[in-house]
Design a protein around this motif. Structure first.
Motif, PDB file in Angstrom:
ATOM      1  N   SER A   1     -33.990  10.099 -64.156  1.00  0.00           N
ATOM      2  CA  SER A   1     -34.670   9.029 -64.872  1.00  0.00           C
ATOM      3  C   SER A   1     -34.928   9.467 -66.310  1.00  0.00           C
ATOM      4  N   GLU A   2     -35.095   8.480 -67.146  1.00  0.00           N
ATOM      5  CA  GLU A   2     -35.371   8.716 -68.559  1.00  0.00           C
ATOM      6  C   GLU A   2     -36.745   8.095 -68.842  1.00  0.00           C
ATOM      7  N   PRO A   3     -37.794   8.911 -69.010  1.00  0.00           N
ATOM      8  CA  PRO A   3     -39.144   8.347 -69.202  1.00  0.00           C
ATOM      9  C   PRO A   3     -39.234   7.360 -70.365  1.00  0.00           C
ATOM     10  N   ARG A   4     -38.556   7.654 -71.447  1.00  0.00           N
ATOM     11  CA  ARG A   4     -38.611   6.742 -72.606  1.00  0.00           C
ATOM     12  C   ARG A   4     -38.013   5.388 -72.253  1.00  0.00           C
ATOM     13  N   ILE A   5     -36.907   5.421 -71.538  1.00  0.00           N
ATOM     14  CA  ILE A   5     -36.244   4.161 -71.176  1.00  0.00           C
ATOM     15  C   ILE A   5     -37.068   3.412 -70.139  1.00  0.00           C
ATOM     16  N   GLU A   6     -37.662   4.134 -69.179  1.00  0.00           N
ATOM     17  CA  GLU A   6     -38.544   3.486 -68.204  1.00  0.00           C
ATOM     18  C   GLU A   6     -39.692   2.783 -68.918  1.00  0.00           C
ATOM     19  N   ALA A   7     -40.253   3.431 -69.934  1.00  0.00           N
ATOM     20  CA  ALA A   7     -41.357   2.829 -70.697  1.00  0.00           C
ATOM     21  C   ALA A   7     -40.882   1.563 -71.418  1.00  0.00           C
ATOM     22  N   GLU A   8     -39.661   1.601 -71.984  1.00  0.00           N
ATOM     23  CA  GLU A   8     -39.122   0.411 -72.657  1.00  0.00           C
ATOM     24  C   GLU A   8     -38.883  -0.717 -71.664  1.00  0.00           C
ATOM     25  N   LEU A   9     -38.397  -0.378 -70.466  1.00  0.00           N
ATOM     26  CA  LEU A   9     -38.202  -1.399 -69.429  1.00  0.00           C
ATOM     27  C   LEU A   9     -39.536  -2.007 -69.020  1.00  0.00           C
ATOM     28  N   LEU A  10     -40.542  -1.158 -68.789  1.00  0.00           N
ATOM     29  CA  LEU A  10     -41.859  -1.643 -68.366  1.00  0.00           C
ATOM     30  C   LEU A  10     -42.522  -2.504 -69.438  1.00  0.00           C
ATOM     31  N   SER A  11     -42.344  -2.141 -70.704  1.00  0.00           N
ATOM     32  CA  SER A  11     -42.977  -2.901 -71.788  1.00  0.00           C
ATOM     33  C   SER A  11     -42.236  -4.193 -72.101  1.00  0.00           C
ATOM     34  N   GLY A  12     -41.017  -4.316 -71.610  1.00  0.00           N
ATOM     35  CA  GLY A  12     -40.226  -5.511 -71.900  1.00  0.00           C
ATOM     36  C   GLY A  12     -39.379  -5.357 -73.147  1.00  0.00           C
ATOM     37  N   ALA A  13     -39.463  -4.217 -73.814  1.00  0.00           N
ATOM     38  CA  ALA A  13     -38.664  -3.981 -75.021  1.00  0.00           C
ATOM     39  C   ALA A  13     -37.175  -3.916 -74.695  1.00  0.00           C
ATOM     40  N   ARG A  14     -36.870  -3.580 -73.462  1.00  0.00           N
ATOM     41  CA  ARG A  14     -35.473  -3.496 -73.023  1.00  0.00           C
ATOM     42  C   ARG A  14     -35.376  -4.225 -71.687  1.00  0.00           C
ATOM     43  N   PRO A  15     -34.449  -5.219 -71.601  1.00  0.00           N
ATOM     44  CA  PRO A  15     -34.372  -5.985 -70.350  1.00  0.00           C
ATOM     45  C   PRO A  15     -33.734  -5.199 -69.189  1.00  0.00           C
ATOM     46  N   SER A  16     -32.757  -4.349 -69.510  1.00  0.00           N
ATOM     47  CA  SER A  16     -32.104  -3.554 -68.461  1.00  0.00           C
ATOM     48  C   SER A  16     -31.483  -2.323 -69.100  1.00  0.00           C
ATOM     49  N   TYR A  17     -31.047  -1.433 -68.238  1.00  0.00           N
ATOM     50  CA  TYR A  17     -30.461  -0.195 -68.727  1.00  0.00           C
ATOM     51  C   TYR A  17     -29.406   0.260 -67.730  1.00  0.00           C
ATOM     52  N   SER A  18     -28.260   0.689 -68.253  1.00  0.00           N
ATOM     53  CA  SER A  18     -27.199   1.237 -67.405  1.00  0.00           C
ATOM     54  C   SER A  18     -26.845   2.626 -67.893  1.00  0.00           C
ATOM     55  N   MET A  19     -26.557   3.506 -66.943  1.00  0.00           N
ATOM     56  CA  MET A  19     -26.130   4.853 -67.291  1.00  0.00           C
ATOM     57  C   MET A  19     -25.158   5.336 -66.224  1.00  0.00           C
ATOM     58  N   GLU A  20     -24.274   6.218 -66.638  1.00  0.00           N
ATOM     59  CA  GLU A  20     -23.350   6.848 -65.708  1.00  0.00           C
ATOM     60  C   GLU A  20     -23.834   8.269 -65.482  1.00  0.00           C
ATOM     61  N   ARG A  21     -23.991   8.629 -64.225  1.00  0.00           N
ATOM     62  CA  ARG A  21     -24.479   9.950 -63.868  1.00  0.00           C
ATOM     63  C   ARG A  21     -23.605  10.536 -62.773  1.00  0.00           C
ATOM     64  N   ARG A  22     -23.463  11.845 -62.845  1.00  0.00           N
ATOM     65  CA  ARG A  22     -22.748  12.530 -61.774  1.00  0.00           C
ATOM     66  C   ARG A  22     -23.794  13.216 -60.908  1.00  0.00           C
ATOM     67  N   ARG A  23     -23.734  12.937 -59.629  1.00  0.00           N
ATOM     68  CA  ARG A  23     -24.710  13.481 -58.684  1.00  0.00           C
ATOM     69  C   ARG A  23     -24.008  13.995 -57.442  1.00  0.00           C
ATOM     70  N   ARG A  24     -24.682  14.923 -56.797  1.00  0.00           N
ATOM     71  CA  ARG A  24     -24.182  15.453 -55.529  1.00  0.00           C
ATOM     72  C   ARG A  24     -24.782  14.604 -54.411  1.00  0.00           C
ATOM     73  N   GLY A  25     -23.921  14.094 -53.542  1.00  0.00           N
ATOM     74  CA  GLY A  25     -24.372  13.276 -52.424  1.00  0.00           C
ATOM     75  C   GLY A  25     -24.812  14.125 -51.244  1.00  0.00           C
ATOM     76  N   PRO A  26     -25.292  13.488 -50.203  1.00  0.00           N
ATOM     77  CA  PRO A  26     -25.749  14.219 -49.012  1.00  0.00           C
ATOM     78  C   PRO A  26     -24.639  15.054 -48.370  1.00  0.00           C
ATOM     79  N   ASP A  27     -23.388  14.627 -48.585  1.00  0.00           N
ATOM     80  CA  ASP A  27     -22.259  15.373 -48.017  1.00  0.00           C
ATOM     81  C   ASP A  27     -21.883  16.580 -48.884  1.00  0.00           C
TER      82      ASP A  27
END
Length: 160
Positions: free
Chosen positions: A11-37
Motif C-alpha cells: 500500500s501507498e499511505p499517500r495514495i490511500e490518503a488521497e483516495l480517502l480525501s476524494g482528491a483521487r477517485p481511483s488508483y492502479s498499480m502493477e506489483r509483483r508478489r509471491r503467491g501462496p504457492d
C-alpha cells in the motif's frame, strides 16, 4: 489466490490518503508478489473508495488482476526487440565494411593497374629517368601495401 496486504510496498499511505480525501477517485498499480504457492505473480491492483450516503469513506474496493502472462509476453517482446536491434547493428556494420572496402579498394586497384602499366612501359623502354623509375616502383609497392591493410580492416569489421 490470496495475497497479504501487510507485505512491504503493498500500500501507498499517500495514495490511500488521497483516495480517502476524494482528491483521487481511483488508483492502479502493477506489483509483483509471491503467491501462496511460492511463485512470483504480477498483479494489476486497482483501488477506489466506496462512500456512504453522507459522502464519508465507507470501505475500499480493490480489484486484483493477474497480469503475469502479459508481463511475460512484454519481456519476451523486449528481448526480441533487443535482438533485432543487435542484428540491425551487425547488418549496418557489414554494409559499412563492404562500402568501405569498395571505396578504398577501387582507387587503389586503379593506381595499382596504372602503376603496373607504367612499370611494364618502363621495363620495355630504357629512356626513363632514375627518379621516374623509383617513383613508379614506389607507387606500385605502396599501393600493394595499402591494399592488404584495407582488406584486413574490412575482414575484421565483417567478423564482428
Amino acid at each position: 489466490m490470496l495475497f497479504r496486504s501487510e507485505e512491504p510496498g503493498w500500500s501507498e499511505p499517500r495514495i490511500e490518503a488521497e483516495l480517502l480525501s476524494g482528491a483521487r477517485p481511483s488508483y492502479s498499480m502493477e506489483r509483483r508478489r509471491r503467491g501462496p504457492d511460492g511463485r512470483q505473480r504480477w498483479l494489476n491492483v486497482t483501488s477506489s473508495v466506496a462512500r456512504n450516503d453522507n459522502g464519508a469513506p465507507d470501505y475500499f474496493i480493490v480489484v486484483m488482476e493477474d497480469i503475469t502472462e502479459r508481463k511475460s509476453l512484454e519481456e519476451k517482446s523486449e528481448e526480441h526487440g533487443r535482438q533485432m536491434d543487435a542484428l540491425m547493428k551487425e547488418q549496418l556494420i557489414a554494409q559499412t565494411a563492404a562500402a568501405l572496402a569498395h571505396e578504398l579498394n577501387q582507387p587503389l586497384e586503379a593506381i595499382a593497374a596504372y602503376s603496373e602499366v607504367a612499370l611494364r612501359a618502363m621495363q620495355a623502354d630504357t629512356g626513363w629517368s632514375e627518379p621516374m623509375q623509383r617513383a613508379v616502383l614506389r607507387s606500385e609497392e605502396h599501393t600493394s601495401e595499402l591494399q592488404s591493410p584495407c582488406n584486413l580492416v574490412c575482414r575484421l569489421l565483417l567478423e564482428k
